[in-house]
Design a protein around this motif. Structure first.
Motif, PDB file in Angstrom:
ATOM      1  N   ARG A 285       0.631  -1.274   0.059  1.00  0.00           N
ATOM      2  CA  ARG A 285      -0.194   0.166  -0.038  1.00  0.00           C
ATOM      3  C   ARG A 285       0.853   1.074  -0.134  1.00  0.00           C
ATOM      4  O   ARG A 285       0.688   1.941  -0.649  1.00  0.00           O
ATOM      5  N   LYS A 286       1.644   1.313   0.631  1.00  0.00           N
ATOM      6  CA  LYS A 286       2.939   2.643   1.205  1.00  0.00           C
ATOM      7  C   LYS A 286       4.026   1.978   0.457  1.00  0.00           C
ATOM      8  O   LYS A 286       4.640   3.424   0.344  1.00  0.00           O
ATOM      9  N   LEU A 287       4.496   0.959  -0.793  1.00  0.00           N
ATOM     10  CA  LEU A 287       5.805   1.122  -0.897  1.00  0.00           C
ATOM     11  C   LEU A 287       5.314   1.208  -2.780  1.00  0.00           C
ATOM     12  O   LEU A 287       4.331   0.459  -3.126  1.00  0.00           O
ATOM     13  N   PRO A 288       6.207   1.767  -3.749  1.00  0.00           N
ATOM     14  CA  PRO A 288       6.104   1.497  -5.155  1.00  0.00           C
ATOM     15  C   PRO A 288       5.934  -0.020  -5.132  1.00  0.00           C
ATOM     16  O   PRO A 288       6.544  -0.734  -4.383  1.00  0.00           O
ATOM     17  N   SER A 289       5.803  -0.811  -6.495  1.00  0.00           N
ATOM     18  CA  SER A 289       6.222  -2.312  -6.095  1.00  0.00           C
ATOM     19  C   SER A 289       6.726  -3.213  -6.388  1.00  0.00           C
ATOM     20  O   SER A 289       6.755  -3.657  -5.876  1.00  0.00           O
ATOM     21  N   HIS A 290       7.563  -2.291  -7.148  1.00  0.00           N
ATOM     22  CA  HIS A 290       8.637  -3.704  -7.288  1.00  0.00           C
ATOM     23  C   HIS A 290       9.673  -2.944  -6.153  1.00  0.00           C
ATOM     24  O   HIS A 290      10.453  -4.478  -5.334  1.00  0.00           O
ATOM     25  N   THR A 291       9.846  -2.641  -4.967  1.00  0.00           N
ATOM     26  CA  THR A 291      10.080  -1.725  -3.910  1.00  0.00           C
ATOM     27  C   THR A 291       9.970  -3.308  -3.137  1.00  0.00           C
ATOM     28  O   THR A 291      10.405  -3.653  -2.540  1.00  0.00           O
ATOM     29  N   ALA A 292       7.956  -3.122  -3.004  1.00  0.00           N
ATOM     30  CA  ALA A 292       8.232  -4.244  -2.259  1.00  0.00           C
ATOM     31  C   ALA A 292       8.321  -5.349  -2.584  1.00  0.00           C
ATOM     32  O   ALA A 292       8.575  -6.099  -1.155  1.00  0.00           O
ATOM     33  N   THR A 293       7.691  -5.703  -4.075  1.00  0.00           N
ATOM     34  CA  THR A 293       8.552  -6.921  -4.018  1.00  0.00           C
ATOM     35  C   THR A 293       9.886  -7.261  -3.754  1.00  0.00           C
ATOM     36  O   THR A 293      10.304  -8.191  -3.315  1.00  0.00           O
ATOM     37  N   ARG A 294      11.043  -6.971  -3.793  1.00  0.00           N
ATOM     38  CA  ARG A 294      12.640  -6.768  -3.639  1.00  0.00           C
ATOM     39  C   ARG A 294      12.249  -6.998  -2.202  1.00  0.00           C
ATOM     40  O   ARG A 294      13.105  -7.402  -1.830  1.00  0.00           O
ATOM     41  N   LEU A 295      11.720  -6.234  -1.010  1.00  0.00           N
ATOM     42  CA  LEU A 295      11.611  -6.435  -0.041  1.00  0.00           C
ATOM     43  C   LEU A 295      10.865  -7.746   0.559  1.00  0.00           C
ATOM     44  O   LEU A 295      12.267  -8.375   1.652  1.00  0.00           O
ATOM     45  N   VAL A 296      10.327  -8.239  -0.225  1.00  0.00           N
ATOM     46  CA  VAL A 296       9.856  -9.745   0.301  1.00  0.00           C
ATOM     47  C   VAL A 296      10.382 -10.410  -0.150  1.00  0.00           C
ATOM     48  O   VAL A 296      10.502 -11.588   0.560  1.00  0.00           O
ATOM     49  N   SER A 297      11.397 -10.540  -1.253  1.00  0.00           N
ATOM     50  CA  SER A 297      11.947 -11.580  -1.908  1.00  0.00           C
ATOM     51  C   SER A 297      13.146 -11.333  -0.622  1.00  0.00           C
ATOM     52  O   SER A 297      13.154 -12.969  -0.634  1.00  0.00           O
TER      53      SER A 297
END
Length: 501
Positions: A285-297
């Motif tokens: 919700r709060k971060l750009p999708s690519h940033t969120a994906t990088r952190l979850v990965s």
């Protein structure tokens, strides 16, 4: 020419299967009459009306031709026929490859291999549901049947088996796992290193053909060269539930992804991936999708690298649930009620709802607006309608023992392990028939274990255990025939020593 006398003779010879087929057919007719139209699930929408999602949509190869001329009732009828056909195929395979083939006991054992597919209430429910599972099972059985039909498959059989097994991945991505046992079997089921390499290469190439064809079509239509849109969040639930957050070393920007044990217990794996209060949601919700994906990965990698035994233990604890005496929902599991018959037509608002007496199939769009597709009487089949007496019978049957017992599956697993172990015995100590049957047993066992464990690696669902009732019984039965054949060929003195031990 097939005469009535020849048919009667076949029925007398194979009467255990004939009885099971009659029971399986009766249950399927009852299921078809009980629910109109075919049952729908949350994910049915994407196979009927759209292509996005976390799974490939090769199931449309069955749906689109049928729905062009008929409705979902016909889809369910075809899936029930596939269930009956799989049972006959497994029976024929065990008869052909059993080490004690030709003996009356083999026909009884072959009937045992077919019984779960014919009689399991959860299999019946899935055949009535607009979901890809039955087509996946049918392609899997067809591929294994072609590969195993002869002890030494010809090159064309190896190639055809590769095409069929590769096609499973276009229906459910977990089918990619079949390449491992298929390549090994294609290599060891022949002699000479050139033939081994040729067969292994042939099955790899054939396996890739349907996957590449699907990916190419997906690229042309949707701009992505892949089987599905499954991302790193598919594995987040499993890894987050297994993680020990007290000892896991994470950078500050990933720390919030590690849930408390109380949250894990409340949400379970499925909730950790999809619930509104999952730790994932603030990131996306709060971060750009690519940033969120990088952190979850990065979080997923940290759990796998630092705590692999916890992850393996989590998967193993779920996998052994398949051998439980009763089928129940354990804390954190996807509710088993989704795969059970009900006395009313099951709905999953907002994905499957009723508007004006007609089924509405849809979901919420990214903008928050409701997207609804109303089924017409032609393409949906009318309804929803339930024949209450038939539905009550089916629910009682399914819940009160009409499923494959877990202890039976465990016994068949052990028999398959023992039967496969004959492959490591010296050739002089085993007959060619024993080794051929053990080789077939090993392939079916590997297929059963790999497809279930690969599914459980994301999350446990009783739906994901259904391939086991298709592959594990014939594997176990072939293992039993290997053991029986070996014992029968023992000298009397050796047989007595084996019994005493």
């Amino acid at each position: 020419m097939i005469t009535p006398r020849a048919v009667a003779a076949r029925l007398r010879r194979h009467w255990p299967l004939a009885l099971l087929l009659a029971a399986g057919l009766a249950l399927r007719i009852l299921t078809q009459l009980a629910y109109r139209p075919a049952l729908l699930y949350i994910d049915s929408y994407k196979y009927l009306y759209r292509a996005s999602g976390n799974d490939p949509v090769g199931y449309r190869a069955l749906l689109r031709p049928v729905l062009a001329v008929a409705n979902l009732d016909t889809v369910a009828a075809l899936q029930h026929l596939l269930g009956l056909a799989m049972a006959v195929a497994l029976y024929a395979l065990v008869l052909r490859r059993g080490a004690t083939r030709g003996a009356p006991s083999t026909r009884w054992l072959a009937a045992l291999a077919a019984a779960p597919v014919l009689l399991d209430g959860y299999q019946l429910q899935m055949e009535q549901t607009v979901m890809p599972d039955v087509l996946f099972e049918a392609l899997m059985v067809a591929g294994l049947l072609v590969l195993l039909w002869r002890p030494r498959p010809a090159l064309w059989q190896v190639a055809l088996a590769g095409l069929l097994l590769g096609a499973t991945a276009t229906v459910a991505q977990v089918g990619e796992i079949f390449i491992l046992p298929a390549v090994v079997y294609a290599a060891i089921a022949t002699d000479g290193w050139r033939r081994r390499l040729g067969h292994a290469a042939a099955i790899c190439l054939a396996f890739a053909v349907p996957i590449l064809a699907y990916d190419t079509t997906a690229y042309a239509v949707a701009g992505r060269f892949s089987l599905a849109n499954a991302g790193i969040t598919t594995f987040y639930g499993r890894l987050a539930s297994a993680a020990d957050c007290q000892t896991l070393k994470l950078p500050a920007d990933e720390r919030a992804l590690c849930p408390s044990r109380a949250l894990v217990a409340r949400l379970g794996i499925d909730g950790l991936e999809h619930a509104s209060d999952s730790p994932l949601r603030p990131y996306y919700r709060k971060l750009p999708s690519h940033t969120a994906t990088r952190l979850v990965s990065a979080f997923n990698r940290s759990v796998l690298q630092q705590q692999p035994l916890r992850v393996a233990g989590s998967v193993a604890r779920d996998a052994i649930k398949a051998f439980a005496v009763q089928r129940v929902t354990s804390p954190g599991d996807t509710p088993i009620s989704r795969w059970q018959f009900h006395t009313v037509y099951p709905l999953f608002p907002p994905y499957v709802a009723v508007r004006g007496g007609v089924l509405a199939i849809g979901e919420y769009s990214a903008s928050g607006r409701r997207v609804v597709v109303l089924g017409t009487s032609r393409d949906i089949g009318g309804g929803p309608a339930v024949a209450a007496p038939a539905a009550r019978f089916l629910r009682g049957y399914q819940l009160d023992g009409g499923y494959t017992p877990g202890p039976l599956l465990l016994g068949l697993l052990l028999a398959a392990v023992i039967g496969s172990a004959f492959l490591i015995r010296r050739r002089a100590a085993t007959s060619p028939a024993d080794r051929d049957a053990a080789r077939a047993c090993g392939l079916l066992l590997a297929a059963a274990l790999l497809v279930v464990l690969a599914s459980d690696a994301t999350e446990f669902s009783w739906r994901y255990q259904l391939p086991a009732i298709v592959t594990l019984p014939p594997a176990g039965v072939l293992g039993i025939t290997v053991i029986i054949g070996y014992v029968r060929r023992l000298p009397l003195a050796g047989r007595e020593r084996l019994i005493r031990s």
